[in-house]
Scaffold this motif. Structure first.
Motif, PDB file in Angstrom:
ATOM      1  N   LYS A 131       0.869  -1.260  -0.088  1.00  0.00           N
ATOM      2  CA  LYS A 131       0.075  -0.445  -0.304  1.00  0.00           C
ATOM      3  C   LYS A 131       0.895   1.569   0.173  1.00  0.00           C
ATOM      4  O   LYS A 131       1.512   1.649   0.592  1.00  0.00           O
ATOM      5  CB  LYS A 131      -1.085   0.060   1.353  1.00  0.00           C
ATOM      6  CG  LYS A 131      -1.714   1.185   0.983  1.00  0.00           C
ATOM      7  CD  LYS A 131      -2.939   0.867   2.318  1.00  0.00           C
ATOM      8  CE  LYS A 131      -4.098   0.154   2.057  1.00  0.00           C
ATOM      9  NZ  LYS A 131      -4.615   0.274   0.642  1.00  0.00           N
ATOM     10  N   THR A 132       0.532   2.231  -0.877  1.00  0.00           N
ATOM     11  CA  THR A 132       0.972   3.851  -1.045  1.00  0.00           C
ATOM     12  C   THR A 132       0.537   4.600  -0.959  1.00  0.00           C
ATOM     13  O   THR A 132      -0.969   5.076  -0.491  1.00  0.00           O
ATOM     14  CB  THR A 132       1.814   3.841  -2.164  1.00  0.00           C
ATOM     15  OG1 THR A 132       0.659   3.663  -3.422  1.00  0.00           O
ATOM     16  CG2 THR A 132       2.541   2.667  -3.145  1.00  0.00           C
ATOM     17  N   ILE A 133       0.859   5.348   0.559  1.00  0.00           N
ATOM     18  CA  ILE A 133       0.054   6.933   0.398  1.00  0.00           C
ATOM     19  C   ILE A 133       1.144   7.254   0.277  1.00  0.00           C
ATOM     20  O   ILE A 133       2.106   7.731   1.070  1.00  0.00           O
ATOM     21  CB  ILE A 133       0.382   6.565   1.998  1.00  0.00           C
ATOM     22  CG1 ILE A 133      -0.481   5.874   2.163  1.00  0.00           C
ATOM     23  CG2 ILE A 133      -0.393   7.818   2.768  1.00  0.00           C
ATOM     24  CD1 ILE A 133      -1.001   5.545   3.545  1.00  0.00           C
ATOM     25  N   LEU A 134       0.782   8.702  -0.643  1.00  0.00           N
ATOM     26  CA  LEU A 134       1.370   9.957  -0.959  1.00  0.00           C
ATOM     27  C   LEU A 134       0.948  11.154  -0.007  1.00  0.00           C
ATOM     28  O   LEU A 134       0.134  11.531   0.276  1.00  0.00           O
ATOM     29  CB  LEU A 134       0.969  10.004  -2.521  1.00  0.00           C
ATOM     30  CG  LEU A 134       1.863  11.547  -3.076  1.00  0.00           C
ATOM     31  CD1 LEU A 134       3.963  11.094  -2.668  1.00  0.00           C
ATOM     32  CD2 LEU A 134       0.778  11.836  -4.167  1.00  0.00           C
ATOM     33  N   VAL A 135       1.964  11.682   0.466  1.00  0.00           N
ATOM     34  CA  VAL A 135       1.881  13.250   1.021  1.00  0.00           C
ATOM     35  C   VAL A 135       2.641  14.473   0.484  1.00  0.00           C
ATOM     36  O   VAL A 135       3.439  14.523   0.062  1.00  0.00           O
ATOM     37  CB  VAL A 135       1.754  12.991   2.858  1.00  0.00           C
ATOM     38  CG1 VAL A 135       1.933  12.276   3.466  1.00  0.00           C
ATOM     39  CG2 VAL A 135       4.182  13.250   2.662  1.00  0.00           C
ATOM     40  N   MET A 136       1.835  15.468   0.621  1.00  0.00           N
ATOM     41  CA  MET A 136       2.315  16.606   0.110  1.00  0.00           C
ATOM     42  C   MET A 136       3.095  17.292   1.010  1.00  0.00           C
ATOM     43  O   MET A 136       3.670  16.622   1.799  1.00  0.00           O
ATOM     44  CB  MET A 136       0.966  17.942   0.603  1.00  0.00           C
ATOM     45  CG  MET A 136      -0.005  17.912   0.026  1.00  0.00           C
ATOM     46  SD  MET A 136      -0.377  18.233  -1.874  1.00  0.00           S
ATOM     47  CE  MET A 136       0.275  20.121  -1.918  1.00  0.00           C
ATOM     48  N   PRO A 137       4.173  17.111  -0.217  1.00  0.00           N
ATOM     49  CA  PRO A 137       6.061  17.747   0.071  1.00  0.00           C
ATOM     50  C   PRO A 137       5.792  18.828   1.501  1.00  0.00           C
ATOM     51  O   PRO A 137       4.764  19.579   0.888  1.00  0.00           O
ATOM     52  CB  PRO A 137       6.392  18.197  -1.093  1.00  0.00           C
ATOM     53  CG  PRO A 137       5.553  18.010  -1.975  1.00  0.00           C
ATOM     54  CD  PRO A 137       4.524  17.841  -1.405  1.00  0.00           C
ATOM     55  N   ILE A 138       6.794  19.080   2.177  1.00  0.00           N
ATOM     56  CA  ILE A 138       6.999  19.990   3.402  1.00  0.00           C
ATOM     57  C   ILE A 138       7.459  21.643   2.871  1.00  0.00           C
ATOM     58  O   ILE A 138       6.202  22.084   3.619  1.00  0.00           O
ATOM     59  CB  ILE A 138       7.757  19.371   4.514  1.00  0.00           C
ATOM     60  CG1 ILE A 138       6.982  18.386   5.220  1.00  0.00           C
ATOM     61  CG2 ILE A 138       7.804  20.661   5.460  1.00  0.00           C
ATOM     62  CD1 ILE A 138       7.789  17.298   6.363  1.00  0.00           C
ATOM     63  N   GLN A 139       8.046  21.302   2.167  1.00  0.00           N
ATOM     64  CA  GLN A 139       8.569  22.507   1.439  1.00  0.00           C
ATOM     65  C   GLN A 139       8.859  22.052   0.139  1.00  0.00           C
ATOM     66  O   GLN A 139       8.946  21.566  -0.284  1.00  0.00           O
ATOM     67  CB  GLN A 139       9.710  23.348   2.497  1.00  0.00           C
ATOM     68  CG  GLN A 139      10.808  22.475   2.309  1.00  0.00           C
ATOM     69  CD  GLN A 139      12.222  22.807   2.513  1.00  0.00           C
ATOM     70  OE1 GLN A 139      11.400  23.393   3.730  1.00  0.00           O
ATOM     71  NE2 GLN A 139      12.982  22.688   2.330  1.00  0.00           N
ATOM     72  N   GLU A 140       8.763  24.272  -0.521  1.00  0.00           N
ATOM     73  CA  GLU A 140       8.670  23.996  -2.150  1.00  0.00           C
ATOM     74  C   GLU A 140      10.522  23.644  -2.389  1.00  0.00           C
ATOM     75  O   GLU A 140      10.745  23.143  -3.339  1.00  0.00           O
ATOM     76  CB  GLU A 140       8.394  24.687  -2.566  1.00  0.00           C
ATOM     77  CG  GLU A 140       6.750  24.967  -2.750  1.00  0.00           C
ATOM     78  CD  GLU A 140       6.124  26.396  -3.299  1.00  0.00           C
ATOM     79  OE1 GLU A 140       6.881  26.307  -4.767  1.00  0.00           O
ATOM     80  OE2 GLU A 140       4.652  26.168  -3.245  1.00  0.00           O
ATOM     81  N   LYS A 141      11.127  24.109  -1.010  1.00  0.00           N
ATOM     82  CA  LYS A 141      12.931  24.306  -1.269  1.00  0.00           C
ATOM     83  C   LYS A 141      13.238  22.990  -1.797  1.00  0.00           C
ATOM     84  O   LYS A 141      12.691  22.563  -0.690  1.00  0.00           O
ATOM     85  CB  LYS A 141      13.050  25.516  -0.084  1.00  0.00           C
ATOM     86  CG  LYS A 141      14.816  25.413  -0.629  1.00  0.00           C
ATOM     87  CD  LYS A 141      15.105  26.381   0.680  1.00  0.00           C
ATOM     88  CE  LYS A 141      16.606  26.015   0.376  1.00  0.00           C
ATOM     89  NZ  LYS A 141      16.926  26.435   2.036  1.00  0.00           N
ATOM     90  N   GLU A 142      14.044  22.738  -2.495  1.00  0.00           N
ATOM     91  CA  GLU A 142      14.209  20.944  -2.279  1.00  0.00           C
ATOM     92  C   GLU A 142      15.621  20.927  -3.702  1.00  0.00           C
ATOM     93  O   GLU A 142      15.968  22.449  -4.642  1.00  0.00           O
ATOM     94  CB  GLU A 142      13.327  20.374  -3.678  1.00  0.00           C
ATOM     95  CG  GLU A 142      12.050  20.110  -2.505  1.00  0.00           C
ATOM     96  CD  GLU A 142      11.261  18.878  -3.344  1.00  0.00           C
ATOM     97  OE1 GLU A 142      10.710  18.228  -2.348  1.00  0.00           O
ATOM     98  OE2 GLU A 142      10.550  19.846  -4.707  1.00  0.00           O
ATOM     99  N   GLN A 143      16.054  19.634  -3.877  1.00  0.00           N
ATOM    100  CA  GLN A 143      16.992  19.703  -4.499  1.00  0.00           C
ATOM    101  C   GLN A 143      17.053  20.063  -6.271  1.00  0.00           C
ATOM    102  O   GLN A 143      15.366  19.354  -6.410  1.00  0.00           O
ATOM    103  CB  GLN A 143      18.101  18.420  -4.385  1.00  0.00           C
ATOM    104  CG  GLN A 143      18.452  18.509  -2.789  1.00  0.00           C
ATOM    105  CD  GLN A 143      18.455  17.168  -2.531  1.00  0.00           C
ATOM    106  OE1 GLN A 143      18.424  16.085  -2.896  1.00  0.00           O
ATOM    107  NE2 GLN A 143      19.593  16.459  -1.305  1.00  0.00           N
TER     108      GLN A 143
END
Length: 170
Positions: A131-143
């Protein structure tokens, strides 16, 4: 494209109904770290997350951290959480997920993966049949590499929403 479709989608890890998951036979949780549990540049978990993991353990869940990040990053992050932890997991490859499930004593039918990326976390879990659960990324700043993937992920998620993704924990 079904390989990228999460079974459930939430704003963050705290909105997931872990009681229902436990009641439905799930006993192992594989968590991504960066932008799932904390912003990717936060080195250690905050008190809220440490307490939350304690609650999940008390409920009866086994927990593993699965990160594509370095050993130093994962070890430092896990110091206060004290759960199984795997660095350089090479998601979406399945091998580290299988190793974590074996260590937790769970199988495909009793394990979930929670993460913020379709092309690593969801793809890995779906390839393995958990089972896969996707959550929203915590912040937009990313690699940089993650920012590149996000634009494609947004288009895919928009298409899924138009088809009606539901939070299906059964």
């Amino acid at each position: 494209m079904r390989i990228l479709l999460p079974k459930a989608y939430y704003a963050n890890i705290y909105e997931i109904d872990y009681t229902t998951l436990y009641r439905n036979g799930y006993r192992g949780i594989l968590f991504d770290i960066d932008n799932t549990l904390v912003p990717y540049d936060q080195l250690v978990p905050d008190a809220k997350l440490v307490a939350f993991f304690g609650k999940l353990k008390t409920m009866g869940f086994s927990i593993s951290l699965l990160s594509n990040n370095s050993a130093k990053r994962v070890r430092r992050f896990n110091k206060d959480l004290k759960v199984l932890a795997y660095h350089r997991a090479q998601k979406p490859r399945r091998v580290t997920l299988e190793k974590a499930m074996k260590a937790m004593g769970t199988d495909k039918g009793s394990t979930i993966i929670v993460g913020d990326q379709l092309f690593t976390d969801v793809w890995a879990g779906n390839r393995l049949g958990i089972k896969t659960i996707l959550v929203m990324p915590i912040q937009e700043k990313e690699q940089l590499i993650t920012r590149i993937k996000r634009s494609t992920e947004k288009r895919i998620l928009k298409a899924f929403h138009e088809k009606g993704i539901k939070n299906n924990l059964e």
